[in-house]
Scaffold this active site. Structure first.
Site, PDB file in Angstrom:
ATOM      1  N   GLY A   1       0.835  -1.209   0.000  1.00  0.00           N
ATOM      2  CA  GLY A   1       0.000   0.000   0.000  1.00  0.00           C
ATOM      3  C   GLY A   1       0.861   1.246   0.000  1.00  0.00           C
ATOM      4  O   GLY A   1       1.842   1.331   0.735  1.00  0.00           O
TER       5      GLY A   1
ATOM      6  N   ARG B   1       1.053  -5.325  -5.381  1.00  0.00           N
ATOM      7  CA  ARG B   1       1.243  -6.528  -4.562  1.00  0.00           C
ATOM      8  C   ARG B   1       1.371  -7.671  -5.569  1.00  0.00           C
ATOM      9  O   ARG B   1       0.492  -7.851  -6.398  1.00  0.00           O
ATOM     10  CB  ARG B   1       0.040  -6.738  -3.632  1.00  0.00           C
ATOM     11  CG  ARG B   1      -0.080  -5.646  -2.572  1.00  0.00           C
ATOM     12  CD  ARG B   1      -1.137  -5.981  -1.532  1.00  0.00           C
ATOM     13  NE  ARG B   1      -1.044  -5.082  -0.388  1.00  0.00           N
ATOM     14  CZ  ARG B   1      -1.797  -3.983  -0.235  1.00  0.00           C
ATOM     15  NH1 ARG B   1      -2.683  -3.664  -1.139  1.00  0.00           N
ATOM     16  NH2 ARG B   1      -1.646  -3.226   0.830  1.00  0.00           N
TER      17      ARG B   1
ATOM     18  N   ASP C   1       5.102  -4.577   6.137  1.00  0.00           N
ATOM     19  CA  ASP C   1       5.550  -5.900   6.581  1.00  0.00           C
ATOM     20  C   ASP C   1       5.527  -6.968   5.479  1.00  0.00           C
ATOM     21  O   ASP C   1       6.420  -7.797   5.400  1.00  0.00           O
ATOM     22  CB  ASP C   1       4.796  -6.366   7.841  1.00  0.00           C
ATOM     23  CG  ASP C   1       3.296  -6.329   7.680  1.00  0.00           C
ATOM     24  OD1 ASP C   1       2.814  -5.832   6.647  1.00  0.00           O
ATOM     25  OD2 ASP C   1       2.598  -6.813   8.587  1.00  0.00           O
TER      26      ASP C   1
ATOM     27  N   THR D   1       4.324   2.791   5.416  1.00  0.00           N
ATOM     28  CA  THR D   1       2.932   2.327   5.511  1.00  0.00           C
ATOM     29  C   THR D   1       2.182   3.258   6.449  1.00  0.00           C
ATOM     30  O   THR D   1       2.736   3.668   7.470  1.00  0.00           O
ATOM     31  CB  THR D   1       2.824   0.873   6.037  1.00  0.00           C
ATOM     32  OG1 THR D   1       1.465   0.643   6.459  1.00  0.00           O
ATOM     33  CG2 THR D   1       3.711   0.590   7.226  1.00  0.00           C
TER      34      THR D   1
ATOM     35  N   ASP E   1      -0.107   2.420   8.326  1.00  0.00           N
ATOM     36  CA  ASP E   1      -0.601   1.666   9.488  1.00  0.00           C
ATOM     37  C   ASP E   1       0.282   1.755  10.736  1.00  0.00           C
ATOM     38  O   ASP E   1      -0.169   1.460  11.832  1.00  0.00           O
ATOM     39  CB  ASP E   1      -0.777   0.185   9.117  1.00  0.00           C
ATOM     40  CG  ASP E   1      -1.946  -0.027   8.178  1.00  0.00           C
ATOM     41  OD1 ASP E   1      -2.761   0.899   8.042  1.00  0.00           O
ATOM     42  OD2 ASP E   1      -2.049  -1.106   7.583  1.00  0.00           O
TER      43      ASP E   1
ATOM     44  N   ASP F   1       2.476  -0.191  11.823  1.00  0.00           N
ATOM     45  CA  ASP F   1       2.486  -1.465  12.559  1.00  0.00           C
ATOM     46  C   ASP F   1       3.789  -2.240  12.364  1.00  0.00           C
ATOM     47  O   ASP F   1       3.775  -3.460  12.232  1.00  0.00           O
ATOM     48  CB  ASP F   1       1.277  -2.327  12.126  1.00  0.00           C
ATOM     49  CG  ASP F   1       1.242  -2.570  10.630  1.00  0.00           C
ATOM     50  OD1 ASP F   1       2.023  -1.927   9.890  1.00  0.00           O
ATOM     51  OD2 ASP F   1       0.438  -3.400  10.186  1.00  0.00           O
TER      52      ASP F   1
ATOM     53  N   ARG G   1      -6.006  -2.497   9.099  1.00  0.00           N
ATOM     54  CA  ARG G   1      -6.483  -3.879   8.959  1.00  0.00           C
ATOM     55  C   ARG G   1      -6.157  -4.693  10.194  1.00  0.00           C
ATOM     56  O   ARG G   1      -6.965  -5.446  10.689  1.00  0.00           O
ATOM     57  CB  ARG G   1      -5.795  -4.471   7.725  1.00  0.00           C
ATOM     58  CG  ARG G   1      -6.415  -5.686   7.167  1.00  0.00           C
ATOM     59  CD  ARG G   1      -5.715  -6.098   5.892  1.00  0.00           C
ATOM     60  NE  ARG G   1      -4.395  -5.465   5.744  1.00  0.00           N
ATOM     61  CZ  ARG G   1      -3.733  -5.391   4.605  1.00  0.00           C
ATOM     62  NH1 ARG G   1      -4.251  -5.906   3.521  1.00  0.00           N
ATOM     63  NH2 ARG G   1      -2.548  -4.841   4.543  1.00  0.00           N
TER      64      ARG G   1
ATOM     65  N   ALA H   1     -13.148  11.712  20.353  1.00  0.00           N
ATOM     66  CA  ALA H   1     -14.102  10.598  20.249  1.00  0.00           C
ATOM     67  C   ALA H   1     -14.518  10.078  21.624  1.00  0.00           C
ATOM     68  O   ALA H   1     -13.712  10.065  22.553  1.00  0.00           O
ATOM     69  CB  ALA H   1     -13.474   9.469  19.437  1.00  0.00           C
TER      70      ALA H   1
HETATM   71  O1  F6P Z   1      -1.710   0.577   3.663  1.00  0.00           O
HETATM   72  C1  F6P Z   1      -2.257  -0.267   4.625  1.00  0.00           C
HETATM   73  C2  F6P Z   1      -3.723  -0.343   4.434  1.00  0.00           C
HETATM   74  O2  F6P Z   1      -4.123   0.965   4.395  1.00  0.00           O
HETATM   75  C3  F6P Z   1      -4.584  -1.089   5.439  1.00  0.00           C
HETATM   76  O3  F6P Z   1      -4.899  -0.385   6.580  1.00  0.00           O
HETATM   77  C4  F6P Z   1      -5.776  -1.440   4.592  1.00  0.00           C
HETATM   78  O4  F6P Z   1      -6.498  -2.495   5.088  1.00  0.00           O
HETATM   79  C5  F6P Z   1      -5.141  -1.778   3.301  1.00  0.00           C
HETATM   80  O5  F6P Z   1      -3.996  -0.954   3.211  1.00  0.00           O
HETATM   81  C6  F6P Z   1      -5.998  -1.667   2.102  1.00  0.00           C
HETATM   82  O6  F6P Z   1      -5.191  -1.648   0.957  1.00  0.00           O
HETATM   83  P1  F6P Z   1      -5.646  -1.975  -0.523  1.00  0.00           P
HETATM   84  O7  F6P Z   1      -6.992  -1.381  -0.729  1.00  0.00           O
HETATM   85  O8  F6P Z   1      -4.593  -1.339  -1.354  1.00  0.00           O
HETATM   86  O9  F6P Z   1      -5.665  -3.448  -0.650  1.00  0.00           O
END
Ligand code: F6P
Length: 323
Positions: free
Chosen positions: A11, A72, A103, A126, A128, A130, A172, A187
């Protein structure tokens, strides 16, 4: 090393371009030829690569996305695919690689190094956040700011109409964007995959808010929360809070785009330069990161397997502010 290559994978994240620029300019500074591979591992297999000059990375530090494109690759997950990638690198005389990604990209890099011995250094890109071995990843700060600006707008309309909003942010497997954007957006509840909050607790907190004369509420949901996504959770909430006016907003991929923040431009530039200098100094199978403002290298093995924990004080804060 005389010739190395850089690629972005997985991503995309705001700041990847700033990182590419740092890698390219750093390589050229050290007298090394630098190639750009398009579409990550898929492009590596196809031999989709060309030499980059200092000029090819002009005017990109402020741009979102990645000029090298990203993908990917299913084929790279196979041994035959990786062999093709190795052969195409050999054909182009590439002796080392810089991988900008998350990752999944580092898992691929680690296997590739173990099988074919090509030295690879990573830079964590990324939204995320993570990945172990760096306090923050490239793109995370920008994504949080994007989420906050959307949440602020949602709050205005939630307040005008006395509504409960469930806002879904990306993540995710992680709640980094959710917890920070939730705190900044005030929030009432933040739901993240790292903690087990029950639907009963969600309803309880919303009811408590109502009893305290709150007319509107905001729940930030990380897409990977164990109860479900924002749409599902809102559906469950409607059953328990029949007189409430409930709406859902999914922020989605807007969090991945846009101009990188100042923090991300600096972080990406530091990591890009540290990655290329590490590679040229003989490092391999490691990721460049920044921890406590220090440049560090972490083995891919640790970056992808050690769990980076959400700060418990951030989680606690949301509970305290809404108790
Ligand atoms: O880049 C990470 C992320 O944003 C995740 O949080 C998300 O689930 C995922 O990518 C979605 O990516 P794509 O739509 O490119 O498969």
């Amino acid at each position: 090393m005389k010739r190395v290559a850089v690629y972005t994978s997985g991503g995309d994240a705001p700041g990847m371009n700033a990182c590419i620029r740092a890698v390219v300019r750093g390589a050229i500074y050290h007298g090394v030829e630098i190639y750009g591979i398009r579409y990550g591992y898929a492009g590596m297999i196809k031999g989709d690569m060309k030499q980059l000059s200092s000029h090819s990375v002009s005017n990109i530090i402020q741009k979102g996305g990645t000029i090298l494109k990203s993908a990917r690759s299913e084929e790279f997950m196979t041994k035959e695919g990786r062999k093709k990638a190795y052969e195409s690198l050999k054909e182009h005389g590439i002796e080392g690689l810089i991988c900008i990604g998350g990752d999944g990209s580092f898992t691929g890099a680690k296997i590739f190094y173990e099988e074919f011995g090509i030295p690879i250094v990573g830079a964590p890109g990324t939204i995320d956040n993570d990945i172990y071995g760096t306090d923050f990843t490239i793109g995370f700060d920008t994504a949080v700011n994007t989420a906050i600006s959307a949440i602020d707008k949602i709050r205005d309309t939630a307040d005008s109409h006395d509504r409960i909003f469930f806002v879904e942010v990306m993540g995710r497997d992680s709640g980094y964007i959710a917890i920070r954007s939730g705190i900044c957006g005030g929030a009432e509840i933040v739901l993240v995959p790292e903690t087990n909050t029950t639907m009963e607790e969600v309803i309880e907190t919303l009811k408590k808010g109502k009893n305290r004369s709150k007319t509107s509420s905001l729940v930030v949901v990380a897409e990977g929360d164990e109860i479900g996504g924002a749409i599902e959770i809102a559906e469950m909430a409607r059953k328990h809070l029949q007189d409430a006016d409930i709406r859902v907003a999914t922020l989605g991929h807007i969090q991945r785009g846009g101009a990188p923040s100042a923090k991300d431009r600096i972080l990406a530039s530091r990591m890009g330069l540290s990655a290329i200098e590490g590679l040229l100094n003989g490092r391999k199978n490691v990721m460049a990161g920044v921890m406590k403002d220090e440049l560090v290298y972490t083995p891919f093995e640790h970056a992808i397997t050690i769990e980076k924990t959400l700060s418990p004080d951030l989680l606690r804060m949301v509970d305290i502010f809404n108790s």
